[in-house]
Design a protein around this motif. Structure first.
Motif: not given
Length: 282
Positions: A250-263
């Motif tokens: 179980v992980n909480l990823a942030v950013g990358g091509q699919w989710p895009g950058p946090p705004l």
């Protein structure tokens, strides 16, 4: 009765009471509806705030990095986060969360987040988790099964929730990654063409259960006990060999091509709340 005999009797009584108590605790967890009356037994119960209620107990049951690179790998692909132990596994007010934080700059490689990789591994069963996804652009919740032998594929994504403006916490993805059976037709499916399920609610507004019933040659996904997709699936490597036991991630990823950058910096700290993870097997 002599004192030594009385002491042995009391010791045996204490052991018996402990066994009864342990059995009662296991029995307290109701068998999920999708596997009721099918002979499944609870083999792992990670109830956060219950039998896992602090960081010491967490580390007894989980690693906090991927299995690769000697168990030290802290990110995948082009994700922005790095998995750390800087208050990224939070027990607070009887609840547990994986927490993504921005200690300095909101940029790739500078976001710290939390993940769990189970020390337990096994093959086949009903694997269920109850959790609440974070809101906010760029967030990427993952709940999945990965081979213990470190050879990928296969992979079973019990759930992925991505917030990129197009995909949001109002839908979730249920993927299968394998060398064999990847393109087999589903026996039943509520997924759209992108393998996404739209439940008519927001996963960021409350706890929901996500599960797979993983059997030889078959995987069924459930959301809140509702069958979402039933597909043929061979748990094999690309060369056709059985992939063996899997660990739970179980992980909480942030950013990358699919989710895009946090705004927005205001979306941090972001919390993936986890009530429990359980494994049932025959």
């Amino acid at each position: 009765m002599t004192k030594p005999m009385l002491s042995r009797l009391l010791w045996r009584l204490a052991l018996a009471l402990f066994a009864v108590s342990a059995g009662a605790n296991a029995a307290d967890q109701p068998v999920p509806a999708p596997i009721a009356d099918q002979g499944y037994r609870l083999v792992k119960d990670w109830t956060f705030g219950g039998n896992v209620n602090d960081l010491s107990q967490l580390r007894e049951q989980f690693f906090t990095r991927f299995i690769y690179n000697g168990g030290k790998q802290d990110t995948l692909n082009d994700e922005w986060q790095r998995y750390r132990d800087n208050d990224n596994h939070e027990f607070k007010d009887g609840r547990f969360a994986l927490v993504a934080r921005v200690p300095r700059e909101m940029k790739s490689g500078q976001i710290e987040s939390g993940m769990l990789r189970s020390r337990w591994s096994g093959e086949y069963g009903y694997i269920e988790g109850r959790m609440k996804a974070p809101a906010g652009r760029g967030m990427w919740t993952g709940f999945w099964l990965n081979p213990q032998d470190q050879v990928w594929p296969p992979e079973i994504d019990i759930l992925e929730i991505v917030n990129n403006g197009r995909d949001t916490s109002r839908n979730g993805f249920h993927f299968l990654h394998s060398g064999g059976g990847k393109n087999a037709a589903a026996q039943f499916s509520l997924l759209d063409k992108n393998a996404s399920y739209h439940p008519g609610l927001d996963y960021a507004e409350g706890m929901h259960t996500f599960a797979v019933l993983w059997e030889p040659g078959r995987v069924r996904h459930y959301v809140d006990d509702k069958l979402v997709v039933d597909r043929p699936f061979d748990w094999t490597h690309k060369n056709g060999t059985d992939a063996g036991p899997a660990h739970v991630l179980v992980n909480l990823a942030v950013g990358g091509q699919w989710p895009g950058p946090p705004l927005r910096l205001e979306d941090f700290p972001a919390r993936l709340e986890i009530d429990y993870i359980r494994v049932w097997q025959k």
